[in-house]
Design an enzyme around this catalytic site. Structure first.
Site, PDB file in Angstrom:
ATOM      1  N   ASP A 194       9.035  -5.524  -5.127  1.00  0.00           N
ATOM      2  CA  ASP A 194       7.717  -5.498  -4.501  1.00  0.00           C
ATOM      3  C   ASP A 194       6.920  -6.681  -5.037  1.00  0.00           C
ATOM      4  O   ASP A 194       6.556  -6.703  -6.209  1.00  0.00           O
ATOM      5  CB  ASP A 194       6.978  -4.193  -4.842  1.00  0.00           C
ATOM      6  CG  ASP A 194       7.586  -2.986  -4.137  1.00  0.00           C
ATOM      7  OD1 ASP A 194       8.780  -3.054  -3.794  1.00  0.00           O
ATOM      8  OD2 ASP A 194       6.872  -1.980  -3.946  1.00  0.00           O
ATOM      9  N   LYS A 254       3.833  -4.209   2.756  1.00  0.00           N
ATOM     10  CA  LYS A 254       3.223  -3.109   2.009  1.00  0.00           C
ATOM     11  C   LYS A 254       1.731  -3.371   1.881  1.00  0.00           C
ATOM     12  O   LYS A 254       1.325  -4.514   1.696  1.00  0.00           O
ATOM     13  CB  LYS A 254       3.909  -3.044   0.638  1.00  0.00           C
ATOM     14  CG  LYS A 254       3.315  -2.091  -0.365  1.00  0.00           C
ATOM     15  CD  LYS A 254       4.193  -2.041  -1.631  1.00  0.00           C
ATOM     16  CE  LYS A 254       3.480  -1.328  -2.768  1.00  0.00           C
ATOM     17  NZ  LYS A 254       4.249  -1.331  -4.029  1.00  0.00           N
ATOM     18  N   LYS A 314       5.322  -0.018   4.248  1.00  0.00           N
ATOM     19  CA  LYS A 314       5.016   0.863   3.119  1.00  0.00           C
ATOM     20  C   LYS A 314       3.521   0.879   2.811  1.00  0.00           C
ATOM     21  O   LYS A 314       3.007  -0.052   2.212  1.00  0.00           O
ATOM     22  CB  LYS A 314       5.788   0.405   1.874  1.00  0.00           C
ATOM     23  CG  LYS A 314       5.462   1.205   0.605  1.00  0.00           C
ATOM     24  CD  LYS A 314       6.308   0.762  -0.584  1.00  0.00           C
ATOM     25  CE  LYS A 314       5.829   1.425  -1.863  1.00  0.00           C
ATOM     26  NZ  LYS A 314       6.529   0.949  -3.061  1.00  0.00           N
TER      27      LYS A 314
END
Lengths: 303, 309
Positions: free
Chosen positions: A140, A203, A239
């Site tokens: 991430d 995300k 996400k």
């Protein structure tokens, strides 16, 4: 969106109508999901969770405990799916990997000077290499919001592309940190940019900045994914992270994914929740459906 | 209620002027909506249901028929508020209880009228309010005293200093006396919150008005949101959620129904709640106020402290 370019051109990003986005989001919360549908929805949401601990005070013991929770959400109630991944800092990847051995749960690591991203590119790449070598299945990364807001799109584009290369086989999730992007138009631009630069997932947030994930922001990002899919046939994952603490809200998000992207996105390969409190709320709701009694957090493990 | 009265009063010279009479008659009645009290706010029940009460002045009032979800929301609020409320100094809790009494006293006229409209005699209404105010002050006084009186230093035959003190049980769900208009509710709320518990109380089904007006008193008394939550509705519907909710630590059920008692005690065993079941009583009697009502919702913590080593 022109998808043949090797860089990002904001002229191809469509403007966002904030009013209609908000109205559309309000509609998603009006679906009536009850009984067995609700149970199935909650189990699906459970299987999409990236169980997260990202604190300066994280210890190996805490990470091992979180991994146990990921594998054994609530042993008193059989039939609960395990979560999708455990999300930790790079230094904790090895501990998590070992604790999760034998399970299908992935280890995600936040890299690239999380959460601010204020570091030179080489440091970010080293951070990523380190996490991948330690065994992270997913990375991430955070984008450089300062550069993005200055309009230096190529800088951000190149950075994402470089990190993507450093990831190797690991999946790359690109954190836009929408709480710092100010407008939905910026969110859409950043989404298009990240997708073109090679993100496997986009995300919303680090969870360290308020507001974190909201429904309008998520919808705008889902629409970017949808438009990219129509143009190229390639699927990108989504996400939302931070601020999704209740089962009801999680179901609203699933409704939004289903009605924006379709059922093929409704699995942990394409949709994740970045959350730490959500898991226990889902467990309490499932227990409520099973026993008929409202539950108490006292009877569920913290992590 | 006063707001709906459209009778004409004679003007100063003894005769009602025609214009004045017409103007008064044309004014539309402004009726109060009696809503429930959750987390320091006055929402309608999430279920949208209501029941109707006929008052002695021929008016009708719609009252919220609360659902189990209203109760669930109340428990969340009460749980959220409990730690902070218990963390306040006993002296501060005492001040706040006293403040509730002050606010109730200043609204005496409104409460008298409401109690009379619900069928009480004027004299009984006045007495009930006076006792309610005094009772709040009584328990306000006990807030910072019960722990001294009921804690103990225990003799033990080892080298320990052994002492026991009282802590609040947590979240309490109470079904107030169904035959009492105001005093039954006040007499259960005050001792429960005195020690640092938070409470969800179900008002009397047939006399809910003064319970909601009492919530307005609470709301203007520096009482933090969520410490007291008041619902209106049916005992038969809410008894099960009140007694089965796993996040409730103690229940008080005022009932004359033996079956309700059995249900309450059986359900409370789920998470070993404290249970107090009591029959409807005359709340005006002095014997029905005592510090043991505070003790019913406390836990004894005993500490063994090594000495002489």
């Amino acid at each position: 969106m022109n998808t043949t370019l090797k860089s990002y051109d904001p002229r191809f990003t469509p403007p966002v109508d904030q009013v209609s986005v908000e109205e559309r989001c309000a509609r998603f919360t009006t679906r009536s999901i009850k009984k067995s549908t609700k149970v199935n929805g909650l189990k699906l949401a459970m299987s999409m969770i990236d169980l997260t601990t990202l604190e300066g005070k994280d210890s190996e013991g805490k990470v091992r405990q979180l991994c146990y929770k990921a594998m054994h959400p609530h042993d008193a109630m059989p039939g609960i799916p395990q979560v999708a991944a455990v999300c930790v800092y790079p230094t904790m990847v090895k501990v998590a990997k070992k604790a999760l051995k034998g399970s299908a749960i992935n280890v995600a690591a936040v890299a690239t000077a999380f959460p601010s991203g204020m570091a030179p590119l080489q440091v970010k790449l080293d951070d990523t290499h380190y996490a991948v070598e330690e065994g992270a299945d997913e990375i991430d990364m955070v984008i450089s919001r300062g550069k993005f807001l200055q309009g230096e799109y190529n800088f951000v584009f190149d950075e994402i592309a470089a990190v993507k290369e450093a990831c190797g086989k690991a999946h790359l999730k690109v954190i836009l940190e929408t709480g710092e992007l100010s407008t939905l138009d910026n969110v859409r631009k950043a989404s298009d940019l990240a997708i073109l630069a090679g993100a496997d997932f986009i995300k919303t947030s680090t969870g360290k900045i308020q507001p974190a994930a909201t429904m309008p922001v998520t919808l705008v990002m889902l629409e970017a994914i949808r438009d990219y899919y129509y143009a190229t046939g390639k699927m990108i994952g989504m996400k939302p992270a931070g601020g999704i603490a209740t089962s009801k809200l999680a179901l609203h998000y699933l409704v939004m994914v289903n009605e924006t992207l379709g059922a093929q996105w409704l699995n942990p390969d394409w949709f994740r929740f970045g959350a730490s409190k959500l898991a226990n709320d889902i467990l309490m709701q499932l227990m409520k459906e099973q026993t008929g009694n409202y539950q108490s957090l006292n009877y569920f493990s913290n992590d | 209620m006063a707001a709906t009265k459209t009778t004409t009063k004679p003007s100063a010279n003894g005769t009602a002027s025609k214009a004045e009479t017409t103007a008064k008659n044309e004014r539309l009645a402004v009726l109060k909506t009696y809503k429930i009290y959750i987390n320091g706010q006055f929402p309608r029940t999430e279920s949208g249901r209501y029941y109707t009460i006929k008052l002695s002045n021929k008016e009708q009032v719609n009252v919220c028929l609360s659902s189990r979800k209203d109760f669930r929301n109340s428990v969340s609020a009460a749980r959220e508020a409990q730690e902070k409320w218990a963390g306040k100094t006993a002296y501060n809790r005492s001040q706040i209880l006293y403040r509730i009494a002050e606010m109730l006293e200043t609204r005496r006229a409104q409460f008298t009228e409401e109690l009379v409209n619900q069928g009480a005699s004027a004299a009984a209404a006045k007495e009930e309010i006076s006792i309610a105010v005094d009772r709040l002050i009584y328990y306000a006084g006990w807030c910072d005293k019960f722990n001294q009186v009921f804690s103990s230093v225990n003799p033990v035959s080892s080298s320990h200093f052994n002492f026991s003190s009282l802590e609040p049980t947590g979240v309490v769900a109470a079904i107030a006396d169904q035959n009492s208009r105001l005093l039954g509710l006040v007499s259960i709320i005050a001792p429960v919150i005195a020690s640092g518990n938070t409470i969800i109380a179900l008002a009397s089904t047939q006399f809910p008005l003064s319970a909601i007006t009492f919530a307005e008193v609470l709301n203007t008394s520096d009482l933090p949101a969520g410490v007291v939550n008041i619902l209106t509705g049916e005992v038969s519907e809410l008894l099960v959620p009140f007694t089965t909710h796993m996040d409730v630590n103690a229940v008080y059920i005022n009932t004359n129904n033996q079956q309700d008692k059995v249900t309450a005690e059986t359900n409370a065993a789920l998470n070993v709640k404290r249970v107090k079941v009591e029959a409807s009583i005359d709340w005006t009697l002095p014997k029905n106020e005592d510090p043991y009502r505070i003790l019913d919702y406390t836990e004894v913590k005993t500490t063994w402290h090594p000495i002489g080593i």
